[in-house]
Write an enzyme that holds these catalytic residues in place. Sequence first.
Site, PDB file in Angstrom:
ATOM      1  CE1 TYR A 145      -6.379  20.714  13.301  1.00  0.00           C
ATOM      2  CE2 TYR A 145      -8.438  21.955  13.385  1.00  0.00           C
ATOM      3  CZ  TYR A 145      -7.503  21.148  14.000  1.00  0.00           C
ATOM      4  OH  TYR A 145      -7.686  20.768  15.309  1.00  0.00           O
TER       5      TYR A 145
ATOM      6  CE  LYS B  54     -14.026  25.877  13.591  1.00  0.00           C
ATOM      7  NZ  LYS B  54     -12.983  25.419  12.712  1.00  0.00           N
TER       8      LYS B  54
ATOM      9  CG  ASP C  47     -13.374  19.851   7.141  1.00  0.00           C
ATOM     10  OD1 ASP C  47     -14.361  20.454   7.619  1.00  0.00           O
ATOM     11  OD2 ASP C  47     -12.375  19.546   7.807  1.00  0.00           O
TER      12      ASP C  47
END
Length: 442
Positions: free
Chosen positions: A143, A266, A238
């Site tokens: 993702y 995050k 990522d």
Amino acid sequence: MKNSSVEIHLRAQKVIPGGVNSPVRAGKAVGRSVPVIASGKGCYVTDVDGNQYIDFVGSWGPLILGHAHKQVVEAVQKTVKSGLSFGLPTERELELAEMIVSMVPSIEMVRLVNSGTEATMSAVRLARAFTGRNKILICAGGYHGNMDALLASSGSGMATLSIPSTPGIPPSVVEDTIVVPYNNIEAVKRAYAEHKGQIAAHVIEPVAGNMGVVPPQERYLSALRELSRKEGTLLIFDEVMTGFRVALGGAQQRYGVQPDLTTLGKIVGGGMPVGAYGGRAEIMSRIAPSGDVYQAGTLSGNPLATAAGIATLSLLKTPKLYDDLEEKSSTFAEGIAAAAKEARLPMTCNRVGSMMTFFFTDTPVTDFESAKTSNTALFGAFWRLMYKEGILLPPSQFEAVFVSTAHTLPVLQRVVRIAEDIFAKLAETPESQLNELGKETN
Ligand SMILES: *Cc1c(COP(=O)(O)O)cnc(C)c1O
């Protein structure tokens, strides 16, 4: 009994699609709604009815220091008095950028954005511009945010809700996306051979976190590094989830493999909306205004967001912080795995540092296919029974459980003891009755 969470959910469904601003929060995969949160402190959150929970969602990754960490909150409070946004340069942005460059091994230059999605989207654009190629290689079950071109065979919410692809994305947009299984070097070799000289970037979560946690197998990342270098393809890690999570310098530090570009999110915002992408100066200087690749953002480098990020990263430099987190997380994960084994329930526990997933399967989980062998009905019942005991896990089998520095060993051991009882109960419940277990609202 008063149940404000349920009332709020019902009201929210009238004005917000599904009542939530991000799909997994709705709790569909665990067959009941999740609590509406009023506040958080340390490893606890409290809902609008005053129920307290030990939280393992951690805002889906950012809160490695727990909720409302004193120094992070104070940094934001101090900043808020001097203005919320300027849209002009501030010294704080520079400070955060310098911290990122000093901490993440492969980053020489970095651009701040507002989310992980934006970071990955921008890195992909840059990689295409830099290589003059169009195709992007990704992994099934990975993702990278909700960017059109990368939403094929996605993990996270799409895995949770069993959505293989989403309408609204024209075939032309995904025509350049190639999907291979995670942990499979041969598939990557085949993709390179089949699309020779056409792949701009290989975008990968160095530790997969959005099909549940799946660690890279021995030599997988270094093999990807060699292959992409040989092909002239940029390797993009990522690290939106793994950055500052699995080590201070992220997965690239933990596994000693340097990508060309890295995306962050995050933790880098400490709970505020921040993303970042960076890498070799030669590539990054192609970004406007020093180069020709356009990428912009009105609120990028926002004062409050950068203040929270700086405070968080500063605290993460505390000596032995990651060692302590590793030790606690391993004790916890081993405790849960042992309890499941004792109850003779199928379980594969995957963990890297303080991110982990307890898959209800006996099959080793090495990619999206094996992750999907999990018994999600069993997971749903486990989630609901834990919830009733005041333990809040991410409401999906295909997400990571996060341990923060605020989770103490006694708290974690208490959770293991509760899980022991729940596993015993699950073990004696016939499969056909699992979906009813713990179903009644509060
Ligand atoms: C969460 C996540 C994203 C998306 O970040 P947002 O801030 O939600 O846009 C991208 N990549 C990975 C690996 C993630 O875990």
